[in-house]
Enzyme design. Structure first.
Site, PDB file in Angstrom:
ATOM      1  N   ARG A  71     -21.219 -35.050  -7.933  1.00  0.00           N
ATOM      2  CA  ARG A  71     -19.766 -34.980  -8.072  1.00  0.00           C
ATOM      3  C   ARG A  71     -19.153 -36.370  -8.240  1.00  0.00           C
ATOM      4  O   ARG A  71     -18.267 -36.585  -9.077  1.00  0.00           O
ATOM      5  CB  ARG A  71     -19.181 -34.252  -6.862  1.00  0.00           C
ATOM      6  N   LEU A  96     -26.524 -27.636   0.449  1.00  0.00           N
ATOM      7  CA  LEU A  96     -25.587 -27.603  -0.672  1.00  0.00           C
ATOM      8  C   LEU A  96     -24.174 -27.624  -0.112  1.00  0.00           C
ATOM      9  O   LEU A  96     -23.914 -27.041   0.945  1.00  0.00           O
ATOM     10  CB  LEU A  96     -25.781 -26.327  -1.519  1.00  0.00           C
ATOM     11  N   ASP A  97     -23.271 -28.301  -0.822  1.00  0.00           N
ATOM     12  CA  ASP A  97     -21.872 -28.287  -0.404  1.00  0.00           C
ATOM     13  C   ASP A  97     -21.364 -26.852  -0.344  1.00  0.00           C
ATOM     14  O   ASP A  97     -21.861 -25.962  -1.047  1.00  0.00           O
ATOM     15  CB  ASP A  97     -21.011 -29.078  -1.386  1.00  0.00           C
ATOM     16  N   LYS A  98     -20.354 -26.628   0.473  1.00  0.00           N
ATOM     17  CA  LYS A  98     -19.783 -25.294   0.631  1.00  0.00           C
ATOM     18  C   LYS A  98     -19.384 -24.691  -0.705  1.00  0.00           C
ATOM     19  O   LYS A  98     -19.598 -23.512  -0.966  1.00  0.00           O
ATOM     20  CB  LYS A  98     -18.569 -25.372   1.559  1.00  0.00           C
TER      21      LYS A  98
END
Length: 281
Positions: A217, A116-118
């Protein structure tokens, strides 16, 4: 299938490890060593014994076990609730990320199955041993690990359900970003469903059919509905990226039991409540 086919095609055991299993006679059927061309029958007990010394264990910096919120765990895999603002894995030798915390919690090196992205919070799956890792990777590639995200987006979708299939590639002007690239991009598919409409925003459910970097996104931003708080793809920034991995579902590769977990995020829920109380129509 034969024992050889089971090890190669079903369990996806690397050639080097299969060699160790063979030479050490660490494969048995019903308690007896067998020829690898032996055909397995329904009800047979296949036993594989692995020596830790046969695997090269990566050295990780110690993490903080208290930062690990476990959603599901057994001897082969662990699913945790990742905090917003925490990296999935370290990019530098001196960094400490969620992988370090999970490994310290488990007491041994774990392995990232997906990331997962930060800025994204929610359910994240790790393998607890290198044996199950390629099997989980294959389940992910075959879309048998289902991931459902919640996102708070600008505006309202044109209909209750939409499917985005725009190809994604790197942004030549900003290495951090991805863009829609019809010619050179990789196929990406995101299914989006409206859950709740507010005055200026909407809460949507996003289901991934592929796992490209920043896929949700970029798809949403490209179609005019960037995620609130997105530092890369939405100029109207908020307190945090409003993207949360809400649900993760899979069938356990060994026990065949269905596993479904839901992750809650206090910060995400608080912002949703503010949106509902202030702008709900």
């Amino acid at each position: 299938m034969t024992v050889k086919e089971a090890l190669e095609d079903y369990f996806l055991i690397p050639r080097k490890i299969r060699h160790f299993l063979r030479t050490k006679k660490n494969v048995q059927v019903n308690g007896q060593a067998v020829h690898w061309q032996c055909t397995l029958q329904a009800g047979d007990d296949l036993t594989l014994t692995f020596d830790p010394e046969d695997y090269e264990e990566k050295s990780l910096l110690a993490g903080d076990p208290s930062l690990v919120e476990v959603l599901y765990e057994d001897e082969h895999l662990i699913i945790v609730n990742k905090l917003e603002g925490m990296k999935t894995h370290a990019n530098q030798p001196d960094e400490v990320a969620l992988l370090n915390h999970v490994s310290s919690y488990v007491g041994g090196t774990c392995y990232v199955v997906h990331r997962l992205d930060k800025e994204t919070s929610g359910a994240l799956l790790f393998a607890k041993n290198p044996f199950v890792l390629p099997i989980l990777n294959r389940l992910l590639e075959d879309r048998k690990i289902k991931r459902e995200y919640w996102a708070l987006i600008q505006g309202k979708l044109p209909q209750k359900q939409v499917v985005y299939k725009d190809k994604l590639g790197r942004d030549r002007h900003d290495r951090r970003k991805r863009i829609v690239d019809p010619k050179k991009g990789l196929y990406a598919e995101t299914h989006v469903t409206i859950l709740k409409v507010f005055k200026r925003t909407s809460l949507v459910k996003c289901q991934l059919q592929t796992g490209r970097t920043h896929q949700i996104r970029v798809h949403l931003s490209h179609h005019g509905h960037p995620i609130m708080g997105d530092p890369l793809y939405n100029p109207e920034r908020g307190s945090r990226l409003m993207l949360h991995a809400h649900r993760l579902t899979l069938v356990h590769p060994f026990t065949l039991e269905p596993i479904q977990v839901e992750a809650l995020s206090q910060g995400f829920e608080e912002i949703l409540a503010q949106e509902k109380n202030g702008n709900d129509r």
